[in-house]
Enzyme design. Structure first.
Site, short mmCIF file in Angstrom:
data_model
loop_
_atom_site.label_atom_id
_atom_site.label_comp_id
_atom_site.label_asym_id
_atom_site.label_seq_id
_atom_site.Cartn_x
_atom_site.Cartn_y
_atom_site.Cartn_z
N TYR A 135 37.31 40.71 37.06
CA TYR A 135 38.04 39.60 36.28
C TYR A 135 37.37 38.86 35.48
O TYR A 135 37.79 38.53 34.24
CB TYR A 135 38.87 38.74 37.40
CG TYR A 135 39.69 37.60 36.90
CD1 TYR A 135 40.96 38.19 36.46
CD2 TYR A 135 39.41 36.47 36.83
CE1 TYR A 135 41.73 36.89 35.94
CE2 TYR A 135 40.21 35.22 36.40
CZ TYR A 135 41.38 35.69 35.97
OH TYR A 135 42.14 34.71 35.42
N SER B 28 40.79 31.96 30.36
CA SER B 28 40.63 31.30 31.73
C SER B 28 39.10 30.66 31.83
O SER B 28 38.22 31.12 30.96
CB SER B 28 40.58 32.43 32.75
OG SER B 28 40.19 31.81 34.11
#
Length: 262
Positions: A148, A135
């Protein structure tokens, strides 16, 4: 059909980018193993793509022992792994308890670790390829997503470690770092903006990409195309690479954004 009879394992295959990868690779002749926790979703993708659906937790070594037996009994080999399984880790550090931290690590890093470890012996036999779904949170930090962000940063470390260690065996390992992608998970992340501003879902996506050079989120099939390339022989010299697919978001010089408002 460049993937004809290639055996590709996809985690997180029931939805989003994993589902899009399954569709793209099946269209090119791949024989698929579809892994995820929600059996009904996997079965729907399997019905569409002809893949072998195996419900299980990609972060669980016990589940992988069971699933690996099924894969090798069914296909006898593995040519590629696309590790798409993931999840959120909401909250800043003071809002993140031990259980939430462990959950974020397991969902976003443990799944890739356990999947690669389970598949590597078979991948070495076929000089295969691994693609990890990272990501732009692997490169920068958003607000209030401590677990995250940390796990996604760790995913690039895992990719580099794997690439270095298994390169001599002919196995390539790369990562894709998407920005916003229109998926069910991202749709959920739009909900606070929709509630606060009264936005529609489309308007919320427009809001979060307003300063992205391409001014839009990615579609899942666009990320699947990049994964397909990294798995293919066309990328034969690529290993240890992080492909950023964010519409240009990460190149924006944030301190200069004020000048665009003039």
């Amino acid at each position: 059909m460049s993937f004809r009879n290639k055996i590709i394992v996809i985690t997180g295959a029931g939805t989003g980018i994993g589902q899009a990868c399954a569709r793209r690779l099946a269209a090119e002749g791949a024989r698929l193993v579809l892994i995820g926790r929600r059996a009904a979703m996997l079965e729907a993708v399997a019905a569409e793509t002809g893949g072998l659906a195996l419900a299980g937790d990609a972060a669980s070594s016990d589940d992988w022992q069971r699933m690996l037996v099924s894969i090798l009994q069914h296909y006898g080999a593995i040519d590629g792994l696309v590790a798409c399984a993931g999840g959120m880790g909401q909250g800043d550090i003071l809002q993140t308890d031990d259980a939430q931290w462990q959950q974020a690590m397991a969902a976003n890093l443990g799944t890739a670790f356990a999947s690669a470890r389970a598949c590597l012996p078979a991948l070495k036999q076929r000089r295969g390829s691994i693609v990890l779904l990272a990501s732009i949170a692997s490169l920068a930090a958003g607000p209030g997503v401590c677990g995250y962000t940390t796990a996604k940063h760790g995913l690039l470390g895992l990719m580099r470690s794997l690439a270095r260690d298994v390169g001599p065996d002919g196995v390539r390992v790369n990562a894709v770092c998407p920005g916003w992608v229109r998926t069910p998970m991202a749709d959920e992340e739009m909900q606070p903006l929709m509630a606060h501003y009264g936005d529609s879902l489309d308007q919320a996506y427009q809001r979060v990409t307003a300063d992205v050079p391409l001014r839009r989120p990615a579609e899942a099939h666009e990320i699947a195309s990049i994964c397909r390339f990294l798995l293919s022989d066309e990328a034969a010299i690529l290993t240890g690479a992080s492909i950023v697919a964010d519409g240009g978001a990460s190149i924006v010089d944030v301190p200069t954004l004020a000048f665009t408002r003039i």
